[in-house]
Write a protein that holds these residues in place. Structure first.
Motif, PDB file in Angstrom:
ATOM      1  N   LYS A 177      43.264  48.964  27.850  1.00  0.00           N
ATOM      2  CA  LYS A 177      41.808  48.786  27.764  1.00  0.00           C
ATOM      3  C   LYS A 177      41.343  47.658  28.686  1.00  0.00           C
ATOM      4  CE  LYS A 177      38.139  48.112  24.371  1.00  0.00           C
ATOM      5  NZ  LYS A 177      37.818  47.895  22.959  1.00  0.00           N
ATOM      6  N   ALA A 178      42.084  46.558  28.717  1.00  0.00           N
ATOM      7  CA  ALA A 178      41.731  45.434  29.590  1.00  0.00           C
ATOM      8  C   ALA A 178      41.839  45.830  31.063  1.00  0.00           C
ATOM      9  CB  ALA A 178      42.629  44.235  29.294  1.00  0.00           C
ATOM     10  N   ALA A 179      42.889  46.583  31.396  1.00  0.00           N
ATOM     11  CA  ALA A 179      43.073  47.034  32.786  1.00  0.00           C
ATOM     12  C   ALA A 179      41.934  47.959  33.197  1.00  0.00           C
ATOM     13  CB  ALA A 179      44.419  47.743  32.938  1.00  0.00           C
ATOM     14  N   ILE A 180      41.550  48.874  32.314  1.00  0.00           N
ATOM     15  CA  ILE A 180      40.445  49.789  32.622  1.00  0.00           C
ATOM     16  C   ILE A 180      39.155  49.005  32.824  1.00  0.00           C
ATOM     17  CG2 ILE A 180      38.959  51.609  31.670  1.00  0.00           C
ATOM     18  CD1 ILE A 180      41.540  52.796  30.384  1.00  0.00           C
ATOM     19  N   ALA A 181      38.880  48.066  31.937  1.00  0.00           N
ATOM     20  CA  ALA A 181      37.646  47.269  32.052  1.00  0.00           C
ATOM     21  C   ALA A 181      37.620  46.492  33.369  1.00  0.00           C
ATOM     22  CB  ALA A 181      37.526  46.314  30.871  1.00  0.00           C
ATOM     23  N   LEU A 182      38.733  45.841  33.690  1.00  0.00           N
ATOM     24  CA  LEU A 182      38.801  45.038  34.912  1.00  0.00           C
ATOM     25  C   LEU A 182      38.676  45.913  36.163  1.00  0.00           C
ATOM     26  CD1 LEU A 182      39.427  42.302  36.375  1.00  0.00           C
ATOM     27  CD2 LEU A 182      41.816  43.033  36.327  1.00  0.00           C
ATOM     28  N   ILE A 198      44.949  41.195  34.980  1.00  0.00           N
ATOM     29  CA  ILE A 198      44.853  41.981  33.740  1.00  0.00           C
ATOM     30  C   ILE A 198      45.238  41.113  32.542  1.00  0.00           C
ATOM     31  CG2 ILE A 198      45.836  43.946  32.481  1.00  0.00           C
ATOM     32  CD1 ILE A 198      45.979  45.314  35.348  1.00  0.00           C
ATOM     33  N   ALA A 199      46.270  40.295  32.716  1.00  0.00           N
ATOM     34  CA  ALA A 199      46.667  39.376  31.645  1.00  0.00           C
ATOM     35  C   ALA A 199      45.530  38.399  31.337  1.00  0.00           C
ATOM     36  CB  ALA A 199      47.934  38.621  32.046  1.00  0.00           C
ATOM     37  N   THR A 200      44.914  37.896  32.374  1.00  0.00           N
ATOM     38  CA  THR A 200      43.786  36.969  32.196  1.00  0.00           C
ATOM     39  C   THR A 200      42.630  37.661  31.484  1.00  0.00           C
ATOM     40  OG1 THR A 200      44.426  35.732  34.167  1.00  0.00           O
ATOM     41  CG2 THR A 200      42.144  35.476  33.418  1.00  0.00           C
ATOM     42  N   THR A 203      53.611  39.022  29.429  1.00  0.00           N
ATOM     43  CA  THR A 203      53.329  40.021  28.397  1.00  0.00           C
ATOM     44  C   THR A 203      53.097  41.391  29.027  1.00  0.00           C
ATOM     45  OG1 THR A 203      52.356  38.334  26.981  1.00  0.00           O
ATOM     46  CG2 THR A 203      51.765  40.613  26.493  1.00  0.00           C
ATOM     47  N   VAL A 204      52.408  41.413  30.160  1.00  0.00           N
ATOM     48  CA  VAL A 204      52.146  42.672  30.859  1.00  0.00           C
ATOM     49  C   VAL A 204      53.468  43.269  31.321  1.00  0.00           C
ATOM     50  CG1 VAL A 204      50.964  43.787  32.795  1.00  0.00           C
ATOM     51  CG2 VAL A 204      49.875  41.862  31.607  1.00  0.00           C
ATOM     52  N   HIS A 205      54.329  42.433  31.915  1.00  0.00           N
ATOM     53  CA  HIS A 205      55.613  42.923  32.416  1.00  0.00           C
ATOM     54  C   HIS A 205      56.529  43.341  31.273  1.00  0.00           C
ATOM     55  CE1 HIS A 205      54.841  42.206  36.625  1.00  0.00           C
ATOM     56  NE2 HIS A 205      54.313  41.041  36.296  1.00  0.00           N
ATOM     57  N   TYR A 206      56.491  42.615  30.186  1.00  0.00           N
ATOM     58  CA  TYR A 206      57.322  42.967  29.030  1.00  0.00           C
ATOM     59  C   TYR A 206      56.884  44.317  28.449  1.00  0.00           C
ATOM     60  CZ  TYR A 206      59.307  42.946  24.356  1.00  0.00           C
ATOM     61  OH  TYR A 206      59.967  43.305  23.209  1.00  0.00           O
ATOM     62  N   THR A 207      55.582  44.534  28.398  1.00  0.00           N
ATOM     63  CA  THR A 207      55.045  45.746  27.787  1.00  0.00           C
ATOM     64  C   THR A 207      55.208  46.962  28.683  1.00  0.00           C
ATOM     65  OG1 THR A 207      53.415  44.380  26.619  1.00  0.00           O
ATOM     66  CG2 THR A 207      52.995  46.743  26.679  1.00  0.00           C
ATOM     67  N   PHE A 208      55.003  46.805  29.992  1.00  0.00           N
ATOM     68  CA  PHE A 208      55.009  47.951  30.902  1.00  0.00           C
ATOM     69  C   PHE A 208      56.149  47.948  31.917  1.00  0.00           C
ATOM     70  CE2 PHE A 208      50.673  47.881  29.375  1.00  0.00           C
ATOM     71  CZ  PHE A 208      50.481  49.210  29.064  1.00  0.00           C
ATOM     72  N   GLY A 209      56.779  46.822  32.125  1.00  0.00           N
ATOM     73  CA  GLY A 209      57.837  46.750  33.121  1.00  0.00           C
ATOM     74  C   GLY A 209      57.280  46.469  34.507  1.00  0.00           C
ATOM     75  N   LYS A 220      53.740  47.018  37.397  1.00  0.00           N
ATOM     76  CA  LYS A 220      52.314  47.291  37.546  1.00  0.00           C
ATOM     77  C   LYS A 220      52.078  48.794  37.663  1.00  0.00           C
ATOM     78  CE  LYS A 220      50.270  46.379  41.516  1.00  0.00           C
ATOM     79  NZ  LYS A 220      49.659  45.650  42.633  1.00  0.00           N
ATOM     80  N   GLU A 221      52.986  49.498  38.324  1.00  0.00           N
ATOM     81  CA  GLU A 221      52.840  50.944  38.485  1.00  0.00           C
ATOM     82  C   GLU A 221      52.858  51.654  37.139  1.00  0.00           C
ATOM     83  OE1 GLU A 221      54.851  49.084  40.415  1.00  0.00           O
ATOM     84  OE2 GLU A 221      53.851  49.317  42.355  1.00  0.00           O
ATOM     85  N   GLU A 222      53.700  51.184  36.223  1.00  0.00           N
ATOM     86  CA  GLU A 222      53.746  51.800  34.889  1.00  0.00           C
ATOM     87  C   GLU A 222      52.444  51.552  34.131  1.00  0.00           C
ATOM     88  OE1 GLU A 222      55.891  54.019  33.608  1.00  0.00           O
ATOM     89  OE2 GLU A 222      56.702  53.951  35.635  1.00  0.00           O
ATOM     90  N   LEU A 223      51.858  50.395  34.317  1.00  0.00           N
ATOM     91  CA  LEU A 223      50.558  50.117  33.711  1.00  0.00           C
ATOM     92  C   LEU A 223      49.492  51.022  34.324  1.00  0.00           C
ATOM     93  CD1 LEU A 223      48.544  48.566  31.965  1.00  0.00           C
ATOM     94  CD2 LEU A 223      48.540  46.752  33.687  1.00  0.00           C
TER      95      LEU A 223
END
Length: 195
Positions: free
Chosen positions: A15-20, A34-36, A44-50, A52-55
């Motif tokens: 949701k944050a990535a879409i908004a940004l 996106i983290a900001t 946290t972003v890397h832990y969750t998605f690995g 940026k492409e996966e996000l």
């Protein structure tokens, strides 16, 4: 922020990535930004998605899911074949008019994915899903109404999507409400003639 599991954090980050990125474009969608946006550590972003492409893949999937849900919910249960196609087209066009940032972001991500090896499969998956759902809606309308299709449902769906994508790009680039209405009616007429 308090500790949140990756399963809970995932939709928040999407949701944050879409908004940004809807606001500032795909180029602004770094993992740091996106983290900001969400107020979490970049890790946290890397832990969750690995990666940026996966996000980005998850963002494409979410945008696709949201649009498909809105359109399929508009499918009339008892209309004629023609009325069903018109209703579904109008529902999809409403998403363009009411959520242009989502369509622009999906277009930008699609173009970005064409040149990003790790995202090409996500792009193919996106278009495959959209094509499959459109094909299914055409098939269901024909079956429900007893309409004998003049072409395979997938061919009709491909033709419709090609025209609709073009109209969407024109709307995003050089909007003209009257011309768009005329072109949309012409597209529906052509789809019905093909069907």
């Amino acid at each position: 922020m308090a500790h949140v599991s990756a399963a809970e954090r995932r939709p928040q980050l999407i949701k944050a990535a879409i908004a940004l990125m809807a606001r500032e474009g795909v180029a602004a969608g770094s993992t740091r930004a996106i983290a900001t946006e969400l107020g979490v550590a970049q890790a946290t972003v890397h832990y969750t998605f690995g990666t940026k492409e996966e996000l980005y893949r998850a963002v494409m999937e979410q945008l696709t899911h949201d649009l498909i849900t809105q359109v399929t919910q508009a499918a009339p249960p008892d209309a004629s074949f023609e009325e069903t196609i018109v209703t579904l087209t109008e529902a999809l066009w409403r998403t363009v008019l009411e959520q242009p940032a989502s369509h622009q972001l999906l277009t930008e991500l699609s173009m970005f994915a064409m040149r990003t090896p790790h995202l090409k499969e996500a792009l193919q998956s996106h278009y495959s899903e959209v094509l499959a759902v459109t094909t299914k809606l055409v098939d269901q309308a024909a079956e429900r109404t007893g309409h004998q299709l003049g072409q395979p449902a997938e061919t009709i769906a491909r033709f419709f999507l090609a025209g609709f994508d073009g109209l969407t790009m024109q709307h995003l680039s050089l909007p003209d409400e009257e011309a768009e209405r005329v072109c949309l009616r012409a597209l529906v007429s052509a789809v019905l003639a093909m069907a």
